[in-house]
Motif scaffolding. Structure first.
Motif, PDB file in Angstrom:
ATOM      1  N   ARG A 126       0.816  -1.418   0.312  1.00 31.88           N
ATOM      2  CA  ARG A 126       0.365  -0.058   0.245  1.00 31.88           C
ATOM      3  C   ARG A 126       1.047   1.419   0.036  1.00 31.88           C
ATOM      4  NH1 ARG A 126      -5.060  -0.589  -2.049  1.00 31.88           N
ATOM      5  NH2 ARG A 126      -5.262   1.029  -1.065  1.00 31.88           N
ATOM      6  N   CYS A 127       1.917   1.230  -0.358  1.00 36.29           N
ATOM      7  CA  CYS A 127       2.856   2.098  -0.167  1.00 36.29           C
ATOM      8  C   CYS A 127       3.692   1.916  -1.630  1.00 36.29           C
ATOM      9  CB  CYS A 127       3.712   2.722   0.286  1.00 36.29           C
ATOM     10  SG  CYS A 127       4.939   1.474   1.650  1.00 36.29           S
ATOM     11  N   ALA A 128       4.584   3.333  -2.236  1.00 37.57           N
ATOM     12  CA  ALA A 128       5.729   2.794  -3.054  1.00 37.57           C
ATOM     13  C   ALA A 128       7.368   2.658  -2.751  1.00 37.57           C
ATOM     14  CB  ALA A 128       5.712   3.728  -4.740  1.00 37.57           C
ATOM     15  N   GLY A 129       7.760   2.721  -1.351  1.00 36.75           N
ATOM     16  CA  GLY A 129       8.332   2.822  -0.154  1.00 36.75           C
ATOM     17  C   GLY A 129       8.916   1.482  -0.118  1.00 36.75           C
ATOM     18  N   VAL A 130       8.456   1.401   0.162  1.00 37.30           N
ATOM     19  CA  VAL A 130       9.045  -0.335   0.830  1.00 37.30           C
ATOM     20  C   VAL A 130       8.787  -1.139  -0.489  1.00 37.30           C
ATOM     21  CG1 VAL A 130       7.891  -1.988   2.148  1.00 37.30           C
ATOM     22  CG2 VAL A 130       7.792  -0.249   3.360  1.00 37.30           C
ATOM     23  N   PRO A 131       7.803  -1.971  -1.116  1.00 35.38           N
ATOM     24  CA  PRO A 131       8.698  -1.963  -2.936  1.00 35.38           C
ATOM     25  C   PRO A 131       9.910  -1.483  -3.317  1.00 35.38           C
ATOM     26  CG  PRO A 131       6.150  -1.228  -2.976  1.00 35.38           C
ATOM     27  CD  PRO A 131       6.918  -1.128  -1.570  1.00 35.38           C
ATOM     28  N   MET A 132      10.544  -0.370  -3.086  1.00 37.50           N
ATOM     29  CA  MET A 132      11.300   0.470  -4.034  1.00 37.50           C
ATOM     30  C   MET A 132      12.620  -0.449  -3.166  1.00 37.50           C
ATOM     31  SD  MET A 132      12.832   3.882  -4.690  1.00 37.50           S
ATOM     32  CE  MET A 132      11.999   4.665  -3.015  1.00 37.50           C
ATOM     33  N   ALA A 133      12.343  -0.369  -1.543  1.00 34.37           N
ATOM     34  CA  ALA A 133      13.703  -0.874  -1.009  1.00 34.37           C
ATOM     35  C   ALA A 133      13.927  -2.370  -1.197  1.00 34.37           C
ATOM     36  CB  ALA A 133      13.024  -0.685   0.822  1.00 34.37           C
ATOM     37  N   ILE A 134      12.680  -2.852  -1.267  1.00 35.29           N
ATOM     38  CA  ILE A 134      13.102  -4.336  -1.241  1.00 35.29           C
ATOM     39  C   ILE A 134      13.187  -4.766  -2.877  1.00 35.29           C
ATOM     40  CG2 ILE A 134      11.538  -6.635  -1.722  1.00 35.29           C
ATOM     41  CD1 ILE A 134       9.477  -5.700   0.228  1.00 35.29           C
ATOM     42  N   LEU A 135      13.200  -4.170  -3.754  1.00 28.08           N
ATOM     43  CA  LEU A 135      13.528  -4.280  -5.185  1.00 28.08           C
ATOM     44  C   LEU A 135      15.066  -3.846  -5.507  1.00 28.08           C
ATOM     45  CD1 LEU A 135      10.534  -2.521  -7.885  1.00 28.08           C
ATOM     46  CD2 LEU A 135      10.517  -4.649  -7.162  1.00 28.08           C
ATOM     47  N   VAL A 136      15.156  -3.202  -4.223  1.00 31.06           N
ATOM     48  CA  VAL A 136      16.867  -2.328  -4.526  1.00 31.06           C
ATOM     49  C   VAL A 136      17.431  -3.960  -3.774  1.00 31.06           C
ATOM     50  CG1 VAL A 136      19.065  -1.592  -3.078  1.00 31.06           C
ATOM     51  CG2 VAL A 136      16.444   0.540  -4.682  1.00 31.06           C
TER      52      VAL A 136
END
Length: 434
Positions: A126-136
């Protein structure tokens, strides 16, 4: 298909997850994952694109998202940080941080399509910040280390990153070298058996919590495309200081400026061949750009679905907002655009897995993803009216978060330059001064 060992690991992972996600059997597809948040609109393409094992992996990550991530997103957004070590350890225990990494180092040894399946499911967060961190962690920091690093470096940095014991970050961007990677100014000067690092990196995701950084730095003078190296840098090294960056979106992902002042690391921490860092980083960028494109697909699906729900319920002038032809036509157009993006992205992934050159398609998918996410966020927020302009509305968070996709990982303008060059339609470079 997965190898026999990988199949056993996948089965074990999926059984451990005991996912409560609903499965509906259909003769034309193996699994269909349904969620209450996507009842109004969801794409049929993933169920026919991914195989049974990949859909099982999506179900596994869906359970973790449901139980361990989404209930806490609002709190993390307010704090402007999420507990990366805690979340990554949960993902590591489920075998999801090393999907495409060698079994020798704790990975599953699967191809990029398995990784893409999980990355697409991360779009339901429900946000983009957490998936972005995981993708990194999954697709940006460890790729060069896995391909080119020494066995010693892999054991020291890759293994704990796959298990979730380490949080990793990528140190490429600088204040004067964002998209212009060749203009990197950070230097790592050899002194005996060590490297002495000076400079700074900016806009670095995960950096405030990271245990190590995959750092791009100049290790010699001369040609800017041949004088750079990727270096594994422990983030507790003496001489490293950090400064938090406050952003307009992606708030739960910690982002920082990292300063290096006479930071000493062993020269053996160079990944692969010294001077090949620019080349290694360009290889990583293709996976990063496909990750960005596939990772936004379900976020767009959710934005459209929730907008359909809201406009169906909201009344104006005696009828629902959705009953206006412009509104439902526009939502149909955006859904069609997202299916086109999904098909383009899937094609790039298939070609990449097949070993083909995907720079042009990956750049096109990244360009389209960023622009479509902005268009969807802006249009859907407009249909929400005043409610869309409040922090309580999910569409306002999507509107803020999605804006980054046209900047990070290579700005739209860089994607256009790459595409133009590969289409052989860009003007020739100016002649070199004598």
């Amino acid at each position: 298909m997965a190898t026999r060992n990988a199949q056993r690991k996948l089965l074990s992972i999926c059984l451990r997850s005991k996912a409560q996600t609903k499965y509906q059997y259909n003769s034309s597809r193996n699994f269909s994952v349904t969620r209450s948040s996507l009842q109004s609109y969801s794409s049929p393409l993933p169920d026919s694109y991914y195989n049974e094992e990949q859909l099982q992996m999506q179900a596994t990550i869906a359970k973790i998202i449901e139980n361990d991530i989404n209930p806490f997103v609002d709190e993390w957004e307010t704090k402007e940080e999420f507990p990366a070590h805690q979340v990554f350890k949960k993902l590591g225990n489920a075998g999801l941080l090393g999907i495409d990494k060698s079994e020798e180092y704790g990975g599953l040894g699967l191809d990029f399509k398995y990784l893409a399946a999980v990355m697409e499911e991360l779009g339901t967060i429900r946000c983009a910040g957490v998936p972005m961190a995981i993708l990194v962690q999954m697709a940006m920091t460890c790729q060069a280390l896995h391909r080119f690093g020494s066995d010693e470096l892999k054991k020291e940095f890759l293994v704990p990153s796959i298990s979730g014991d380490f949080v990793a970050c990528v140190g490429v961007s600088e204040a004067g070298a964002g998209s212009d990677v060749a203009n990197t100014q950070t230097r790592a000067v050899r002194k005996g058996d060590d490297l002495i690092i000076n400079g700074q990196k900016m806009w670095i995701t995960n950096s405030l919590q990271a245990d190590w950084m995959c750092l791009l730095a100049n290790t010699s003078d001369g040609n800017p495309y041949k004088n750079k190296s990727l270096i594994c840098v422990p983030m507790n090294s003496k001489g490293i200081t950090k400064q938090k960056i406050h952003k307009i979106g992606n708030n739960s992902s910690d982002t920082g400026i990292i300063f290096f002042e006479d930071v000493r690391v062993p020269a053996k921490n160079i990944i692969g061949e010294e001077g090949s860092g620019f080349f290694y980083q360009m290889l990583q960028f293709q996976e990063e750009r496909m990750a960005g494109a596939v990772g936004v697909l379900k976020g767009i699906d959710a934005a459209l679905s929730e907008t359909i729900d809201y406009t169906r319920q909201r009344k104006a002038f005696g009828k629902s907002i959705l009953d206006n032809q412009y509104v439902y036509f526009r939502l149909c157009e955006l859904a069609s655009e997202n299916e086109s993006l999904r098909a383009l992205t899937y094609k790039a992934i298939d070609m990449f897995v097949d070993g083909q050159e995907v720079t042009r398609l990956a750049s096109m998918a990244k360009l389209k993803a960023g622009r479509l996410a902005r268009e969807v966020g802006d249009t859907c927020l407009q249909f929400w009216g005043g409610m869309g302009y409040t922090r309580e509305a999910a569409i306002s968070r999507f509107f803020r978060d999605a804006r980054l996709l046209s900047i990070g990982g290579g700005a739209d303008e860089i994607m256009l330059e790459i595409i133009a060059k590969l289409m052989n339609i860009s003007p020739p470079p100016p002649p070199k001064k004598k």
